[in-house]
Write a protein that holds these residues in place. Structure first.
Motif, PDB file in Angstrom:
ATOM      1  N   SER A  95       2.647 -19.860   6.114  1.00 28.10           N
ATOM      2  CA  SER A  95       3.679 -18.749   6.266  1.00 28.10           C
ATOM      3  C   SER A  95       4.484 -18.452   7.292  1.00 28.10           C
ATOM      4  O   SER A  95       4.783 -19.194   8.460  1.00 28.10           O
ATOM      5  N   PRO A  96       5.561 -17.379   7.347  1.00 24.36           N
ATOM      6  CA  PRO A  96       6.691 -17.371   7.885  1.00 24.36           C
ATOM      7  C   PRO A  96       5.990 -16.859   9.142  1.00 24.36           C
ATOM      8  O   PRO A  96       4.540 -16.247   9.566  1.00 24.36           O
ATOM      9  N   ILE A  97       6.028 -16.948  10.640  1.00 26.10           N
ATOM     10  CA  ILE A  97       6.548 -17.111  11.781  1.00 26.10           C
ATOM     11  C   ILE A  97       6.292 -15.939  12.162  1.00 26.10           C
ATOM     12  O   ILE A  97       8.214 -15.390  11.905  1.00 26.10           O
ATOM     13  N   SER A  98       6.081 -14.567  12.946  1.00 25.90           N
ATOM     14  CA  SER A  98       6.174 -13.436  13.154  1.00 25.90           C
ATOM     15  C   SER A  98       5.771 -13.177  14.650  1.00 25.90           C
ATOM     16  O   SER A  98       4.682 -13.837  14.713  1.00 25.90           O
ATOM     17  N   ASN A  99       5.986 -11.709  14.809  1.00 22.84           N
ATOM     18  CA  ASN A  99       5.224 -11.956  15.659  1.00 22.84           C
ATOM     19  C   ASN A  99       3.994 -10.806  15.904  1.00 22.84           C
ATOM     20  O   ASN A  99       3.187 -10.873  17.161  1.00 22.84           O
ATOM     21  N   LYS A 100       3.419 -11.599  14.708  1.00 27.03           N
ATOM     22  CA  LYS A 100       1.857 -10.920  14.854  1.00 27.03           C
ATOM     23  C   LYS A 100       0.823 -11.363  14.834  1.00 27.03           C
ATOM     24  O   LYS A 100      -0.278 -11.371  15.087  1.00 27.03           O
ATOM     25  N   GLU A 101       1.595 -12.945  15.048  1.00 25.51           N
ATOM     26  CA  GLU A 101       0.858 -13.878  15.804  1.00 25.51           C
ATOM     27  C   GLU A 101       0.654 -13.533  17.333  1.00 25.51           C
ATOM     28  O   GLU A 101       1.759 -13.931  17.851  1.00 25.51           O
ATOM     29  N   SER A 102      -0.591 -14.500  17.760  1.00 20.44           N
ATOM     30  CA  SER A 102      -0.222 -14.565  19.708  1.00 20.44           C
ATOM     31  C   SER A 102       0.980 -15.544  19.577  1.00 20.44           C
ATOM     32  O   SER A 102       0.988 -16.503  18.841  1.00 20.44           O
ATOM     33  N   LYS A 103       1.117 -15.706  20.636  1.00 24.48           N
ATOM     34  CA  LYS A 103       2.252 -16.948  21.223  1.00 24.48           C
ATOM     35  C   LYS A 103       1.311 -18.205  21.563  1.00 24.48           C
ATOM     36  O   LYS A 103       2.364 -19.180  20.542  1.00 24.48           O
ATOM     37  N   ILE A 104       0.519 -17.762  21.323  1.00 26.92           N
ATOM     38  CA  ILE A 104       0.252 -19.617  21.146  1.00 26.92           C
ATOM     39  C   ILE A 104      -0.013 -19.913  19.943  1.00 26.92           C
ATOM     40  O   ILE A 104      -0.014 -21.150  19.762  1.00 26.92           O
ATOM     41  N   ILE A 105      -0.792 -19.263  19.032  1.00 29.77           N
ATOM     42  CA  ILE A 105      -0.594 -19.640  17.652  1.00 29.77           C
ATOM     43  C   ILE A 105       0.619 -19.760  16.949  1.00 29.77           C
ATOM     44  O   ILE A 105       0.982 -21.187  16.372  1.00 29.77           O
ATOM     45  N   ALA A 106       1.610 -18.843  17.303  1.00 23.24           N
ATOM     46  CA  ALA A 106       2.921 -19.176  16.858  1.00 23.24           C
ATOM     47  C   ALA A 106       3.475 -20.818  17.565  1.00 23.24           C
ATOM     48  O   ALA A 106       4.082 -20.941  17.078  1.00 23.24           O
ATOM     49  N   SER A 107       2.759 -20.914  18.566  1.00 20.05           N
ATOM     50  CA  SER A 107       3.269 -22.766  19.163  1.00 20.05           C
ATOM     51  C   SER A 107       3.380 -23.666  18.105  1.00 20.05           C
ATOM     52  O   SER A 107       3.737 -24.641  17.829  1.00 20.05           O
ATOM     53  N   TYR A 108       1.651 -23.476  18.367  1.00 17.89           N
ATOM     54  CA  TYR A 108       1.236 -24.325  17.125  1.00 17.89           C
ATOM     55  C   TYR A 108       1.091 -24.786  15.573  1.00 17.89           C
ATOM     56  O   TYR A 108       1.500 -25.331  14.806  1.00 17.89           O
ATOM     57  N   LEU A 109       2.053 -23.260  15.193  1.00 17.76           N
ATOM     58  CA  LEU A 109       2.782 -23.510  13.812  1.00 17.76           C
ATOM     59  C   LEU A 109       3.923 -23.497  14.046  1.00 17.76           C
ATOM     60  O   LEU A 109       4.361 -24.879  12.871  1.00 17.76           O
ATOM     61  N   ARG A 110       5.053 -23.517  14.873  1.00 20.07           N
ATOM     62  CA  ARG A 110       6.118 -23.957  15.242  1.00 20.07           C
ATOM     63  C   ARG A 110       6.334 -25.719  15.008  1.00 20.07           C
ATOM     64  O   ARG A 110       6.748 -26.794  14.300  1.00 20.07           O
ATOM     65  N   CYS A 111       4.573 -26.487  15.923  1.00 16.20           N
ATOM     66  CA  CYS A 111       4.432 -27.865  16.085  1.00 16.20           C
ATOM     67  C   CYS A 111       3.676 -28.273  14.434  1.00 16.20           C
ATOM     68  O   CYS A 111       5.161 -29.371  14.353  1.00 16.20           O
TER      69      CYS A 111
END
Length: 610
Positions: free
Chosen positions: A518-534
Motif C-alpha cells: 500500500s502507499p506509504i502515508s502519514n496515517k501510519e505510525s513513524k516506525i511502521i512507515a520505516s518498516y514499510l520503506r525497508c
C-alpha cells in the motif's frame, strides 16, 4: 448456535477452579477444553474454534491479558469472560474497552459463569465479518489532523486555532481499541490529561510512577505513551524512551518538553516519538491534539480482506504453528531487558531440531565465535535475546514453509528461497543504516512478507505458476501484485497477513506485512512507515535482480530518490552489503547459494541511471 455443543476454553492455573469450571460448564451443555498454561492456551485458540472462553489473568507463560486480546482479535472471536483474583480498576477498564463484557472475581460463583455463557450464546446471532470503521472526521478536523501530522514537530507549542474541542470524541456506537498511558511530572496533570482523554471514549491510564509505568508496559498492550521529559525520580522521559527502544515491538510516543526537537538526542529510540508538544500547552489542548492523533491511527483499521482470510482458512497444507514457536512468538511482546535467558532457553529446547539449528547457526562463521558454543543459553547470551528469537522464528518458518514448497519445481523453489534471502537481508541492512529501527524485526518482516506466495501456489497450483509467477518473471512491465489481483482477487500481502494472524503473531508484526504494497502515508505510525520503506525497497530490489529491465531499474531508483535519505552511491553500497548478508543467510539456512557476482553486476546496472 450450531446443533453441535458450543465449545469453551477454560484457562486457569488453579486446578480446583479449573476443574470446577469445566464440570459446571459441561453440565450446562458446553464442551470444554482446559489448560493451566498461557502458551498452550494461545496455541489452542489459534488452532481450533471456540464459542466462549473463560480466562484467568494470572497464568504462567503468556499472560491472561494477552490471551484476551488474542481471542478478541480472532476472525470468529469467542465470547470472553475473565476470572481473576486481582482488583485493579485500570486493568478492568482496559478489558472492558477491548470488548470483555464480564469479569468474575475469585473465588467466584462457577454456576453464575456457566449461566452467563449459556445466556449470551443463546442470544448471539451469527456475526458478520467486521467492516472498516467509517471516517468520522469532519472536514475541519481533517485539516487540523493534516496540520498536526505534517508540520515540524518542534513548532507545536499550541494546538491549531480552530480546533473544535467539543466535537472530538470516539465514534458513537463503536468500541475503541486504543490504550494510552500518560506520565507527567505533576501527578495532578497526569490524571487530568488521562481523564480528558477518557471523557472522549478512549482508554487512558495515568501512571503514578516510573515503576508503575514499566509495570503497565509489561502487562498491557500500550498503543500510545504520552510522557513528559522532565520527571521526578531517577529516570527522565528520554531515558524511559531509550529503554523502550530495546523492545522488539516499539511503542508510539508523544513527548512533552520545553526543548526544541533539534536539541533532543538523535538516537534510534527517538524515532518512536511521533509528536512533541511544548510544556506550556494547556491540558485540554494537549488532550484534544492527542485524540486527533489517535483518530489518524483509527483511519486505517487493520483489515485483512475476505478473499485472503477465506483462502487461508480453506488451505489444507498450511501447517499450524508448533507449540515451541507459539511460545517464542509470545516473547515478541516482552521488553527485551525483561526476558529470562534461562526460561527462553528452556522453551527453545522443547524442540531438539530447533535447538540443533540454533547452535549450528551460532557456531557459523558469521557470528565470529572464538569457541564452540554447546548450550542454548550460551547461544542466547552470545547472540542477544532479540537476535536469538528472530533466528528461531526464521528457522521455524523455514521448516514450516518446506511443506508448502514440496510441489514446486526446482527452478521455482530456488527462485522463492533466493527471493526470501534477498528481501530479508535488504530489509535488515536498510533498517540498520537508513531507518534506524530494530533491524532484527525488519529481517523477520522480510522473511514473512512473501508467505502469501506459497499459499497462492498451493491453492491455484499451475494456474498461479503460469499466469502469475512465470509471466512476472519474464515480462518486465508486469508487477506481482497486479497480476495476482487479476487471478486471485487479492494479493500476497493480504494472504501473508492472514497466515500470520492464523499463527498468532501480534498486530504490530502483522500490520507492516499487510501494508507493504500500500502507499506509504502519514496515517501510519513513524516506525511502521520505516518498516514499510525497508520492505518495499527489499521487494523492488528482488524484482529487479530477477529481471533487470529498465522499467524495474527506474521503479527502484525512483523509490530510493523519493523515500531514502542517503547520498548518491550510499544505497548501492548498502545493497552490496545486503547481498553479502544474503549469501551468508543462504549458508546458514541451507538454501540455494546466492550468486554474488550476478547481483553485483545488477547493482552496477542499477546505478547507471544515476
Amino acid at each position: 448456535m450450531s446443533k453441535e455443543a458450543p465449545r469453551c476454553l477454560v484457562v486457569d492455573d488453579e486446578p480446583l477452579i479449573r476443574n470446577l469450571a469445566v464440570r459446571s460448564l459441561s453440565q450446562h451443555g458446553l464442551e470444554c477444553d482446559s489448560t493451566g498454561d498461557g502458551h498452550e492456551a494461545s496455541t489452542m485458540l489459534a488452532e481450533r474454534h471456540y464459542d466462549c472462553a473463560l480466562i484467568d489473568l494470572q497464568v504462567p507463560g503468556k499472560n491472561g491479558h494477552a490471551l484476551c486480546v488474542q481471542a478478541l482479535n480472532l476472525e470468529h472471536s469467542p465470547v470472553v469472560a475473565v476470572i481473576t483474583g486481582l482488583a485493579i480498576p485500570q486493568i478492568e477498564e482496559d478489558l472492558h474497552k477491548r470488548g470483555i463484557q464480564k469479569i468474575f472475581h475469585k473465588p467466584g460463583n462457577i454456576k453464575e459463569i456457566a449461566l452467563y455463557f449459556r445466556d449470551v450464546l443463546q442470544k448471539q446471532t451469527v456475526q458478520k465479518d467486521q467492516t472498516p470503521l467509517p471516517d468520522d472526521l469532519s472536514d475541519e478536523e481533517q485539516v487540523n489532523l493534516k496540520q498536526i501530522l505534517s508540520e515540524p514537530v518542534s513548532e507545536f507549542t499550541s494546538p491549531p486555532d480552530s480546533l473544535p474541542a467539543a466535537s472530538i470524541s470516539a465514534q458513537e456506537g463503536t468500541t475503541e481499541h486504543f490504550v494510552i498511558v500518560v506520565f507527567c511530572r505533576a501527578a495532578d496533570r497526569t490524571e487530568n490529561i488521562a481523564s480528558l482523554i477518557r471523557s472522549k471514549g478512549y482508554s487512558a491510564i495515568a501512571a503514578t510512577s516510573s515503576d508503575h509505568l514499566l509495570e503497565l508496559l509489561n502487562s498491557t498492550r500500550v498503543d500510545l505513551l504520552v510522557i513528559e521529559k522532565e520527571l521526578r525520580g531517577f529516570l527522565d522521559g528520554i531515558q524511559i524512551i531509550e529503554s523502550l527502544c530495546n523492545q522488539l515491538l516499539s511503542v508510539n510516543v508523544v513527548l512533552i518538553s520545553a526543548d526544541r526537537m533539534a536539541s533532543l538526542p538523535d538516537t534510534p529510540a527517538m524515532s518512536n516519538v511521533i509528536r512533541k508538544f511544548d510544556t506550556t500547552m494547556g491540558d485540554q489542548d494537549l488532550a484534544d491534539s492527542i485524540i486527533l492523533i489517535l483518530k489518524s491511527f483509527n483511519s486505517r483499521p487493520l483489515m485483512i480482506d475476505e478473499h485472503a482470510r477465506r483462502l487461508v482458512s480453506d488451505a489444507e497444507r498450511i501447517p499450524p504453528m508448533p507449540h515451541v514457536l507459539a511460545k517464542i512468538v509470545s516473547y515478541l511482546e516482552q521488553p527485551v531487558e525483561e526476558i529470562d535467558f534461562d526460561l527462553l532457553a528452556k522453551d527453545i529446547e522443547i524442540d531438539a531440531r530447533l535447538t540443533s539449528e540454533l547452535l549450528r547457526v551460532t557456531n557459523s562463521s558469521s557470528t565470529g565465535v572464538a569457541h564452540q558454543v554447546t548450550t542454548t543459553r550460551n547461544a542466547i547470551r552470545l547472540l542477544g535475546a532479540k537476535r536469538a528469537i528472530t533466528l528461531c522464528l526464521a528457522l521455524g518458518i523455514r521448516t514450516m514453509n518446506s511443506e508448502l514448497l514440496k510441489p514446486w519445481g526446482d527452478e521455482l523453489r530456488e527462485w522463492y528461497l533466493k527471493r526470501v534471502a534477498l528481501t530479508a537481508s535488504v530489509a535488515r541492512v536498510a533498517a540498520q543504516q537508513f531507518e534506524k529501527v530494530p533491524h532484527e524485526s525488519a529481517f523477520l518482516l522480510g522473511i514473512m512478507q512473501d508467505l502469501g506466495i506459497l499459499v497462492f501456489a498451493e491453492h491455484y497450483s499451475e494456474k498461479y505458476f503460469t499466469r502469475v509467477i512465470q509471466r512476472v518473471r519474464t515480462i518486465g512491465s508486469l508487477t506481482l501484485v497486479a497480476s495476482e489481483k487479476l487471478v486471485t482477487n487479492t494479493n500476497h500481502a493480504q494472504v501473508s497477513a492472514a497466515v500470520l494472524r492464523l499463527w498468532g503473531f501480534p498486530p504490530t508484526i502483522i500490520e507492516p506485512v499487510l501494508l507493504h504494497h500500500s502507499p506509504i502515508s502519514n496515517k501510519e505510525s513513524k516506525i511502521i512507515a520505516s518498516y514499510l520503506r525497508c520492505m518495499k525497497l527489499a521487494e523492488l530490489f528482488a524484482d529487479f535482480v530477477d529481471n533487470p529491465v529498465p522499467q524495474r531499474r527506474t521503479a527502484l531508483n525512483d523509490f530510493v530518490r523519493e523515500h531514502i535519505s542517503a547520498p548518491p552511491g550510499e544505497c548501492g553500497a548498502m545493497l552490496l552489503q545486503a547481498v553479502s548478508q544474503a549469501q551468508e543467510m543462504s549458508r546458514q539456512f541451507e538454501t540455494p547459494n546466492i550468486d554474488v557476482d550476478t547481483l553485483k553486476s545488477a547493482i552496477t546496472k542499477l546505478q547507471e541511471e544515476d
